[in-house]
Scaffold this motif. Structure first.
Motif, PDB file in Angstrom:
ATOM      1  N   ILE A  54      -3.041   2.793 -14.071  1.00 43.97           N
ATOM      2  CA  ILE A  54      -2.163   3.656 -13.286  1.00 43.97           C
ATOM      3  C   ILE A  54      -2.923   4.941 -12.978  1.00 43.97           C
ATOM      4  O   ILE A  54      -3.570   5.519 -13.851  1.00 43.97           O
ATOM      5  CB  ILE A  54      -0.875   3.987 -14.070  1.00 43.97           C
ATOM      6  CG1 ILE A  54      -0.061   2.714 -14.322  1.00 43.97           C
ATOM      7  CG2 ILE A  54      -0.058   5.030 -13.324  1.00 43.97           C
ATOM      8  CD1 ILE A  54       0.561   2.125 -13.092  1.00 43.97           C
ATOM      9  N   THR A  69       3.147  -2.654  -3.808  1.00 42.09           N
ATOM     10  CA  THR A  69       2.702  -3.536  -4.892  1.00 42.09           C
ATOM     11  C   THR A  69       2.453  -2.700  -6.141  1.00 42.09           C
ATOM     12  O   THR A  69       1.655  -1.758  -6.106  1.00 42.09           O
ATOM     13  CB  THR A  69       1.414  -4.281  -4.501  1.00 42.09           C
ATOM     14  OG1 THR A  69       1.629  -4.975  -3.269  1.00 42.09           O
ATOM     15  CG2 THR A  69       1.027  -5.281  -5.576  1.00 42.09           C
ATOM     16  N   GLU A  70       3.123  -3.054  -7.235  1.00 39.76           N
ATOM     17  CA  GLU A  70       2.918  -2.374  -8.513  1.00 39.76           C
ATOM     18  C   GLU A  70       1.652  -2.905  -9.180  1.00 39.76           C
ATOM     19  O   GLU A  70       1.046  -3.888  -8.730  1.00 39.76           O
ATOM     20  CB  GLU A  70       4.133  -2.584  -9.420  1.00 39.76           C
ATOM     21  CG  GLU A  70       5.413  -1.935  -8.918  1.00 39.76           C
ATOM     22  CD  GLU A  70       5.434  -0.423  -9.121  1.00 39.76           C
ATOM     23  OE1 GLU A  70       4.451   0.126  -9.681  1.00 39.76           O
ATOM     24  OE2 GLU A  70       6.431   0.206  -8.714  1.00 39.76           O
ATOM     25  N   LEU A  71       1.265  -2.260 -10.290  1.00 37.30           N
ATOM     26  CA  LEU A  71       0.017  -2.604 -10.972  1.00 37.30           C
ATOM     27  C   LEU A  71       0.018  -4.059 -11.447  1.00 37.30           C
ATOM     28  O   LEU A  71      -0.985  -4.772 -11.279  1.00 37.30           O
ATOM     29  CB  LEU A  71      -0.210  -1.668 -12.160  1.00 37.30           C
ATOM     30  CG  LEU A  71      -1.464  -1.928 -12.988  1.00 37.30           C
ATOM     31  CD1 LEU A  71      -2.724  -1.753 -12.142  1.00 37.30           C
ATOM     32  CD2 LEU A  71      -1.505  -1.006 -14.198  1.00 37.30           C
ATOM     33  N   CYS A  91      -3.380   1.752  -9.256  1.00 33.35           N
ATOM     34  CA  CYS A  91      -2.037   1.752  -8.671  1.00 33.35           C
ATOM     35  C   CYS A  91      -1.421   3.132  -8.747  1.00 33.35           C
ATOM     36  O   CYS A  91      -1.494   3.814  -9.773  1.00 33.35           O
ATOM     37  CB  CYS A  91      -1.154   0.740  -9.413  1.00 33.35           C
ATOM     38  SG  CYS A  91       0.585   0.767  -8.900  1.00 33.35           S
ATOM     39  N   SER A  99      -1.148  -0.112  -4.360  1.00 35.91           N
ATOM     40  CA  SER A  99      -2.253  -0.525  -5.228  1.00 35.91           C
ATOM     41  C   SER A  99      -3.476  -0.860  -4.383  1.00 35.91           C
ATOM     42  O   SER A  99      -3.359  -1.217  -3.207  1.00 35.91           O
ATOM     43  CB  SER A  99      -1.871  -1.754  -6.060  1.00 35.91           C
ATOM     44  OG  SER A  99      -0.823  -1.457  -6.949  1.00 35.91           O
ATOM     45  N   ALA A 138      -0.633  -6.398  -8.547  1.00 29.94           N
ATOM     46  CA  ALA A 138      -2.009  -6.305  -8.050  1.00 29.94           C
ATOM     47  C   ALA A 138      -2.977  -6.976  -9.022  1.00 29.94           C
ATOM     48  O   ALA A 138      -3.909  -7.671  -8.600  1.00 29.94           O
ATOM     49  CB  ALA A 138      -2.379  -4.837  -7.843  1.00 29.94           C
ATOM     50  N   PRO A 180       2.183   4.246  -8.836  1.00 27.86           N
ATOM     51  CA  PRO A 180       3.485   3.584  -8.995  1.00 27.86           C
ATOM     52  C   PRO A 180       4.550   4.179  -8.088  1.00 27.86           C
ATOM     53  O   PRO A 180       4.414   5.302  -7.571  1.00 27.86           O
ATOM     54  CB  PRO A 180       3.825   3.811 -10.477  1.00 27.86           C
ATOM     55  CG  PRO A 180       2.582   4.306 -11.114  1.00 27.86           C
ATOM     56  CD  PRO A 180       1.780   4.968 -10.038  1.00 27.86           C
ATOM     57  N   ALA A 236       5.405   1.698  -4.296  1.00 27.64           N
ATOM     58  CA  ALA A 236       4.110   1.662  -4.977  1.00 27.64           C
ATOM     59  C   ALA A 236       2.996   1.341  -3.980  1.00 27.64           C
ATOM     60  O   ALA A 236       3.228   0.772  -2.911  1.00 27.64           O
ATOM     61  CB  ALA A 236       4.134   0.613  -6.089  1.00 27.64           C
TER      62      ALA A 236
END
Length: 387
Positions: free
Chosen positions: A375, A298-300, A337, A240, A303, A339, A238
């Protein structure tokens, strides 16, 4: 960026690795040229073996050993061409070719005791190649050069065909060759690293905002964000971004002056750098009171959680001003983000940045001092209808 002057390398192993990777293309080109040139002459000097020993079995064996060294050098060149980005391979190839070549040279010298003086002159030239012509780690070059010289000196002592005066002279010449080679190689290695350090410092100055110490928009023009997105796609991770904006910053400047505004900017930038990963994340002064935080891997949710922690910390903090006054401020955050392993990743970084910008202005329209995220993905390709 300190340099260990004894080893002629950067004291920081990570910086030394970065330097070696930076100079690797040039070093490999020099190394291949040195190997091919030296291999050709190493084989050509097989004529002297036959001239000295005659067309005997021993002479032809020595010529065969020379050819084997040349073939080894050719194999090393082929390996460098196949793996041009491998620093360990470059170092190992250099060391192997030099060690094997010097070992064969000592065997040749052992079978030609009458030509020991000429062989010493040849060894002096080879030592210059070990120290200067063949790019290598300084400590390895010293070890190979001194090791070969000690082996040759031991051979002189065992052979016993020289007068004491000649023996001392030859040993002194060996010491002189190693000493000069050591000085020249150390100076060259240090000069290369000093130049790299100067380039790095100039690059750092060019890429840093002088007020806040954050990266500036120049790094965006150099493709930092596109590289991060490409890396995320390649490894299936990922990526972000957080777009941050200090609320009512103009009011701070109008009320307390631009010096106070600069203090608030510096305090906010310091907070961003403190709460992000130093060697992974990037904090960029995007413009004015806006900052961009790039968060690889870093995923949503992560973040947004980080943005919320920064928002809370900044809202609680106060910035001291000359005279004892203190300024309080808040900030708004837009998060976007891409993903990990998404079926429809964004086509470019502009989409990711645009998503963060949209979320930021949604926060501002909703009253500021908040965090919103989304996203970002590309629209799926339209399905073609079958005829």
């Amino acid at each position: 960026m300190s340099i260990d002057r004894r080893r002629a390398e950067f004291a920081d192993p990570a910086l030394e690795a970065r330097f070696l990777q930076h100079v690797l293309p040039e070093r490999n080109a020099q190394l291949k040229a040195s190997m091919l040139f030296s291999a050709a002459f190493f084989v050509a000097f097989g004529v002297t073996d036959i001239a000295t020993l005659g067309p005997t079995f021993t002479a032809w064996v020595l010529v065969g050993l020379r050819v084997a060294v040349a073939l080894g050098a050719l194999c090393a060149c082929a390996a460098l061409a196949l793996y041009p980005d491998s620093v360990p391979l470059s170092v190992r190839a250099t060391c192997c070719v030099l060690v094997v070549g010097l070992a064969v040279f000592l065997v040749v010298c052992w079978h030609q005791p009458a030509a020991m003086t000429w062989n010493l002159m040849s060894l002096a030239l080879i030592l210059m190649a070990v120290y200067i012509v063949f790019p290598n780690r300084f400590v390895y070059a010293v070890a190979i050069g001194c090791g070969a010289s000690l082996a040759f000196a031991a051979m002189l002592l065992v052979e016993g065909a020289l007068t004491p005066e000649d023996l001392v002279s030859l040993l002194l010449l060996l010491g002189l060759g190693n000493g000069l080679g050591y000085i020249a190689a150390r100076r060259l290695q240090l000069a290369q690293r000093e130049q790299f350090r100067s380039t790095m410092l100039l690059q750092e100055l060019a890429d840093r905002d002088p007020l806040t110490g954050c990266l500036n928009r120049r790094v965006l023009q150099d493709g930092l964000l596109d590289k991060e997105l490409a890396r995320a796609r390649r490894y299936g991770s990922a990526l972000s971004v957080i777009l941050c904006d200090i609320d009512h910053f103009k009011r701070i400047n109008d009320t307390h002056g631009h010096a106070a505004g600069d203090r608030v900017l510096c305090a906010f930038a310091a907070l961003l750098r403190t709460m992000t990963r130093e060697t992974v994340d990037s904090v960029i002064r995007y413009g004015g009171e806006e900052f961009l935080v790039v968060l690889p891997q870093t995923e949503l949710a992560g973040a947004q959680a980080l943005a919320e922690r920064i928002r809370e910390a900044f809202a609680r903090a106060t910035c001291p001003l000359p005279g004892g006054a203190r300024v309080c401020a808040t900030a708004s955050f837009g998060v976007a983000c891409a993903p990990a392993r998404h079926q429809h990743p964004p086509a470019g970084f502009e989409a990711l940045l645009g998503g963060a910008d949209d979320e930021l202005y949604a926060v501002k329209r909703g009253g500021r001092n908040g965090v919103r995220g989304r996203i970002v993905a590309a629209a799926p390709a339209p399905q073609r209808s079958s005829a």
